[in-house]
Scaffold this active site. Structure first.
Site, PDB file in Angstrom:
ATOM      1  N   LYS A  68       0.836  -1.195   0.000  1.00  0.00           N
ATOM      2  CA  LYS A  68       0.000   0.000   0.000  1.00  0.00           C
ATOM      3  C   LYS A  68       0.867   1.239   0.000  1.00  0.00           C
ATOM      4  O   LYS A  68       1.809   1.338   0.790  1.00  0.00           O
ATOM      5  CB  LYS A  68      -0.869  -0.006   1.274  1.00  0.00           C
ATOM      6  CG  LYS A  68      -1.690   1.235   1.473  1.00  0.00           C
ATOM      7  CD  LYS A  68      -3.085   1.017   0.965  1.00  0.00           C
ATOM      8  CE  LYS A  68      -3.906   2.256   0.876  1.00  0.00           C
ATOM      9  NZ  LYS A  68      -4.035   2.815  -0.462  1.00  0.00           N
ATOM     10  N   LYS A  92       5.532   2.919   7.957  1.00  0.00           N
ATOM     11  CA  LYS A  92       4.402   3.758   8.365  1.00  0.00           C
ATOM     12  C   LYS A  92       3.142   2.923   8.584  1.00  0.00           C
ATOM     13  O   LYS A  92       2.436   3.072   9.576  1.00  0.00           O
ATOM     14  CB  LYS A  92       4.156   4.816   7.275  1.00  0.00           C
ATOM     15  CG  LYS A  92       3.111   5.834   7.641  1.00  0.00           C
ATOM     16  CD  LYS A  92       3.113   6.974   6.620  1.00  0.00           C
ATOM     17  CE  LYS A  92       2.252   8.112   7.116  1.00  0.00           C
ATOM     18  NZ  LYS A  92       2.416   9.320   6.306  1.00  0.00           N
ATOM     19  N   LYS A 104       5.063   1.916  -3.306  1.00  0.00           N
ATOM     20  CA  LYS A 104       4.994   3.304  -3.774  1.00  0.00           C
ATOM     21  C   LYS A 104       5.123   3.320  -5.282  1.00  0.00           C
ATOM     22  O   LYS A 104       5.848   2.499  -5.860  1.00  0.00           O
ATOM     23  CB  LYS A 104       6.134   4.119  -3.151  1.00  0.00           C
ATOM     24  CG  LYS A 104       5.923   5.610  -3.200  1.00  0.00           C
ATOM     25  CD  LYS A 104       5.084   6.075  -2.030  1.00  0.00           C
ATOM     26  CE  LYS A 104       4.742   7.547  -2.119  1.00  0.00           C
ATOM     27  NZ  LYS A 104       4.140   8.041  -0.888  1.00  0.00           N
ATOM     28  N   ASP A 144      -0.519  10.767  -4.085  1.00  0.00           N
ATOM     29  CA  ASP A 144       0.623  11.365  -3.385  1.00  0.00           C
ATOM     30  C   ASP A 144       0.839  12.724  -4.065  1.00  0.00           C
ATOM     31  O   ASP A 144      -0.120  13.284  -4.606  1.00  0.00           O
ATOM     32  CB  ASP A 144       1.844  10.423  -3.489  1.00  0.00           C
ATOM     33  CG  ASP A 144       3.000  10.870  -2.610  1.00  0.00           C
ATOM     34  OD1 ASP A 144       2.815  10.987  -1.400  1.00  0.00           O
ATOM     35  OD2 ASP A 144       4.108  11.116  -3.135  1.00  0.00           O
ATOM     36  N   THR A 188      -5.733  13.937   7.314  1.00  0.00           N
ATOM     37  CA  THR A 188      -4.358  14.149   7.790  1.00  0.00           C
ATOM     38  C   THR A 188      -4.314  15.211   8.890  1.00  0.00           C
ATOM     39  O   THR A 188      -3.734  14.985   9.958  1.00  0.00           O
ATOM     40  CB  THR A 188      -3.435  14.522   6.621  1.00  0.00           C
ATOM     41  OG1 THR A 188      -3.466  13.440   5.682  1.00  0.00           O
ATOM     42  CG2 THR A 188      -2.010  14.741   7.078  1.00  0.00           C
ATOM     43  N   ASN A 219      -3.782  21.848   2.871  1.00  0.00           N
ATOM     44  CA  ASN A 219      -4.736  20.820   3.309  1.00  0.00           C
ATOM     45  C   ASN A 219      -4.481  20.396   4.763  1.00  0.00           C
ATOM     46  O   ASN A 219      -5.386  20.449   5.606  1.00  0.00           O
ATOM     47  CB  ASN A 219      -4.649  19.627   2.353  1.00  0.00           C
ATOM     48  CG  ASN A 219      -5.523  18.476   2.815  1.00  0.00           C
ATOM     49  OD1 ASN A 219      -5.089  17.640   3.592  1.00  0.00           O
ATOM     50  ND2 ASN A 219      -6.774  18.440   2.386  1.00  0.00           N
ATOM     51  N   SER A 351      -7.457   5.706   4.282  1.00  0.00           N
ATOM     52  CA  SER A 351      -7.445   4.846   3.097  1.00  0.00           C
ATOM     53  C   SER A 351      -7.828   3.426   3.475  1.00  0.00           C
ATOM     54  O   SER A 351      -8.577   2.752   2.767  1.00  0.00           O
ATOM     55  CB  SER A 351      -6.043   4.809   2.475  1.00  0.00           C
ATOM     56  OG  SER A 351      -5.910   5.816   1.523  1.00  0.00           O
TER      57      SER A 351
HETATM   58  P1  NAD Z   1      -0.550  21.737   0.483  1.00  0.00           P
HETATM   59  O1  NAD Z   1       0.149  21.989  -0.789  1.00  0.00           O
HETATM   60  O2  NAD Z   1      -2.027  21.644   0.519  1.00  0.00           O
HETATM   61  O3  NAD Z   1      -0.160  22.901   1.541  1.00  0.00           O
HETATM   62  C1  NAD Z   1       1.141  23.305   1.825  1.00  0.00           C
HETATM   63  C2  NAD Z   1       1.075  24.693   2.460  1.00  0.00           C
HETATM   64  O4  NAD Z   1       2.354  25.053   2.926  1.00  0.00           O
HETATM   65  C3  NAD Z   1       0.627  25.799   1.518  1.00  0.00           C
HETATM   66  O5  NAD Z   1      -0.270  26.648   2.215  1.00  0.00           O
HETATM   67  C4  NAD Z   1       1.929  26.550   1.212  1.00  0.00           C
HETATM   68  O6  NAD Z   1       1.714  27.919   0.926  1.00  0.00           O
HETATM   69  C5  NAD Z   1       2.654  26.381   2.522  1.00  0.00           C
HETATM   70  N1  NAD Z   1       4.100  26.518   2.426  1.00  0.00           N
HETATM   71  C6  NAD Z   1       4.944  26.040   1.479  1.00  0.00           C
HETATM   72  N2  NAD Z   1       6.217  26.401   1.789  1.00  0.00           N
HETATM   73  C7  NAD Z   1       6.139  27.100   2.936  1.00  0.00           C
HETATM   74  C8  NAD Z   1       7.088  27.719   3.767  1.00  0.00           C
HETATM   75  N3  NAD Z   1       8.392  27.700   3.472  1.00  0.00           N
HETATM   76  N4  NAD Z   1       6.660  28.347   4.877  1.00  0.00           N
HETATM   77  C9  NAD Z   1       5.356  28.391   5.223  1.00  0.00           C
HETATM   78  N5  NAD Z   1       4.414  27.813   4.467  1.00  0.00           N
HETATM   79  C10 NAD Z   1       4.800  27.190   3.343  1.00  0.00           C
HETATM   80  O7  NAD Z   1       0.124  20.438   1.098  1.00  0.00           O
HETATM   81  P2  NAD Z   1      -0.443  19.445   2.208  1.00  0.00           P
HETATM   82  O8  NAD Z   1      -1.149  18.344   1.548  1.00  0.00           O
HETATM   83  O9  NAD Z   1      -1.138  20.235   3.278  1.00  0.00           O
HETATM   84  O10 NAD Z   1       0.912  18.848   2.777  1.00  0.00           O
HETATM   85  C11 NAD Z   1       1.717  19.559   3.712  1.00  0.00           C
HETATM   86  C12 NAD Z   1       2.718  18.618   4.345  1.00  0.00           C
HETATM   87  O11 NAD Z   1       2.023  17.534   4.955  1.00  0.00           O
HETATM   88  C13 NAD Z   1       3.712  17.971   3.368  1.00  0.00           C
HETATM   89  O12 NAD Z   1       4.923  17.775   4.039  1.00  0.00           O
HETATM   90  C14 NAD Z   1       3.078  16.636   3.090  1.00  0.00           C
HETATM   91  O13 NAD Z   1       4.028  15.664   2.683  1.00  0.00           O
HETATM   92  C15 NAD Z   1       2.492  16.305   4.442  1.00  0.00           C
HETATM   93  N6  NAD Z   1       1.420  15.299   4.366  1.00  0.00           N
HETATM   94  C16 NAD Z   1       0.222  15.596   3.800  1.00  0.00           C
HETATM   95  C17 NAD Z   1      -0.757  14.619   3.717  1.00  0.00           C
HETATM   96  C18 NAD Z   1      -2.102  14.907   3.116  1.00  0.00           C
HETATM   97  O14 NAD Z   1      -2.947  13.978   3.103  1.00  0.00           O
HETATM   98  N7  NAD Z   1      -2.384  16.109   2.666  1.00  0.00           N
HETATM   99  C19 NAD Z   1      -0.500  13.333   4.229  1.00  0.00           C
HETATM  100  C20 NAD Z   1       0.732  13.065   4.837  1.00  0.00           C
HETATM  101  C21 NAD Z   1       1.691  14.068   4.879  1.00  0.00           C
END
Ligand code: NAD
Length: 423
Positions: A68, A92, A104, A144, A188, A219, A351
């Site tokens: 997965k 994980k 992956k 992803d 998340t 998000n 998921s």
């Molecule tokens: P996203 O693209 O929706 O949001 C990222 C946010 O971070 C945006 O608002 C962007 O403007 C901001 N950002 C980028 N660089 C920045 C900086 N230097 N300083 C301050 N803000 C900054 O992404 P997401 O899905 O929310 O993911 C964010 C993190 O969470 C990533 O590391 C991702 O790998 C991790 N993550 C997300 C999920 C998921 O389901 N969305 C799951 C596991 C891990």
């Protein structure tokens, strides 16, 4: 040369095997994936040209259940990164206590350069190419970086057409209208706040009234902020690439989300103190809990001395560097970094719940699903915290909560492999 992501993952694995006192064979076994599939994906472009894209699916380990892990569309993906990510998924999913192994997938492409039709053709082509090796009992991909529920809908459709019947459980994070679940969009951020709440109740005397700073307002960050407020904490700082907002009285999170989603910039939030162009204010403000939710390597050996929070809950992947983490734990009033592998597992746990729904063709309502997700996150948090406290009492060096998480993750896979007679 800087160490690659794969080298780093292998180092983490080796350390966990040593710290947990597992046989060296566990490292030997898990340092290589079970299977690697390299595919070509021909796409007829809008201008008539034939373009050939390269894609991968790495199946790392299935001792605990089907492989997965997500599918990444990115111009810089390599097979090596995909192998590292697949190993990461084995660990994980193991820590998450769900019946999955790790895998992956990736396609080397810049999806921003594709039209919608080209993107659909590429997504369907990739699903066709990996179809012989996936299945709802074999390998279950999900989104992803740069892939999303619409892409999962195309892929599940393509796979179902090949089979001749609907197979909803072969891809997860589908749109709620097509065998998905409405909790997925916030899983998340929500999961990270469950971890923060449990940590605050266990170590800070409660969650209600605690102040929270959130770095990154996409998000993960937005829904972490929303659920933190719903559960009585006070979000005092948020930021994105446009800058930061600070309000010790508490930010109106719903208004901030509306502003961010309408204008794309947090800095347009109408109240509080604004710091245009400075995204890092939440890292340094006076807050009980810091939730990094943007990108990797934001808390480093260089800036860690300015961090005041007692608790860091990593919604983002890899926001704290190992050097910085060490310095944090040396600080007397510091409690813990709740590591990414534990804190941001809400998406993959969701998921799993979606897959269970799909296999039964029976769907829970939103609240029931959310409660199930919260219960799993809560169990995982305390299981890790218990192990961490035990390890700390046994060792005469600093053991981080991350160390404990990796030990638990390896332990569950190791036990399954041993029971199955693989080792
Ligand atoms: P996203 O693209 O929706 O949001 C990222 C946010 O971070 C945006 O608002 C962007 O403007 C901001 N950002 C980028 N660089 C920045 C900086 N230097 N300083 C301050 N803000 C900054 O992404 P997401 O899905 O929310 O993911 C964010 C993190 O969470 C990533 O590391 C991702 O790998 C991790 N993550 C997300 C999920 C998921 O389901 N969305 C799951 C596991 C891990």
């Amino acid at each position: 040369m800087a160490e690659s992501y794969l080298e780093w993952m292998l180092k983490v694995l080796k350390e966990a095997v040593e710290l947990g006192g597992f046989p060296e064979e566990v490292y030997k076994y898990l340092s290589k994936p079970d299977r690697i599939l390299i595919v070509k994906i021909p796409v007829r472009m809008d201008d008539g040209r034939l373009e050939i894209f390269e894609g991968y699916r790495v199946q790392h380990n299935n001792a605990l259940g089907p492989y997965k892990g997500g599918i990444r569309f990115h111009p810089e993906v390599t097979l090596e990164t995909d192998m590292a990510l697949a190993l990461g998924m084995t660990l994980k999913n193991s820590l998450a206590g769900i019946p999955y192994g790790g895998g992956k997938g990736a396609v080397r492409v810049d999806p921003k350069k594709l039209s919608k039709r080209e993107l659909e053709q590429l997504s369907r082509g990739y699903a066709r190419a990996i179809a012989p090796l996936i299945g709802d009992q074999i390998d279950i991909p999900a989104p992803d970086v740069n892939t999303n529920p619409q892409i999962m809908a195309w892929m599940v459709d393509e796979y179902s057409k090949l089979k001749g019947y609907n197979v909803p459980g072969v891809f997860t994070a589908k749109p709620p209208e097509l065998w998905g679940n409405p909790v997925r969009i916030y899983s998340t951020g929500f999961g990270a706040v469950v971890a923060a709440k449990e940590a605050a109740e266990r170590w800070l005397g409660g969650f209600e009234g605690k102040t929270i700073a959130i770095h990154g307002f996409g998000n993960a960050g937005q829904y972490a902020a929303l659920w933190a407020t719903k559960w009585g904490a006070k979000v005092v700082a948020i930021s994105d690439t446009s800058g930061s907002v600070y309000d010790p009285e508490g930010i109106d999170v719903e208004l901030a989300m509306k502003v961010k989603n309408e204008t794309r910039k947090v800095i347009n939030y109408p109240k509080g103190q604004k710091f245009p162009g400075d995204s890092d204010v939440p890292l340094y403000v006076d807050a009980d809990i810091l939730i990094p939710a943007a990108i990797e390597n934001v808390i480093t050996a260089e800036n860690v001395d300015k961090v005041k929070a007692k608790l860091i809950v990593e919604a983002a992947n890899g926001p704290t560097t190992p050097d910085a983490e060490k310095k944090l734990y040396e600080r007397k009033d510091f409690v813990a970094v709740v590591p990414d592998i534990l804190a941001n597992a809400g998406g993959v746990i969701m998921s799993y719940l979606e897959w269970v729904e799909n296999l039964q063709w029976y769907f829970w309502d939103e609240e029931e699903t959310r409660n199930k997700l919260a219960a799993i996150m809560k169990r995982n948090f305390h299981r890790t915290a218990d192990r961490w406290e035990k390890l700390k009492s046994e060792k005469d060096f600093i053991v981080t909560m991350r160390d404990a998480a990796f030990v638990l993750a390896v332990e569950r896979v190791y036990t399954a492999m041993k029971l199955r007679g693989w080792l």
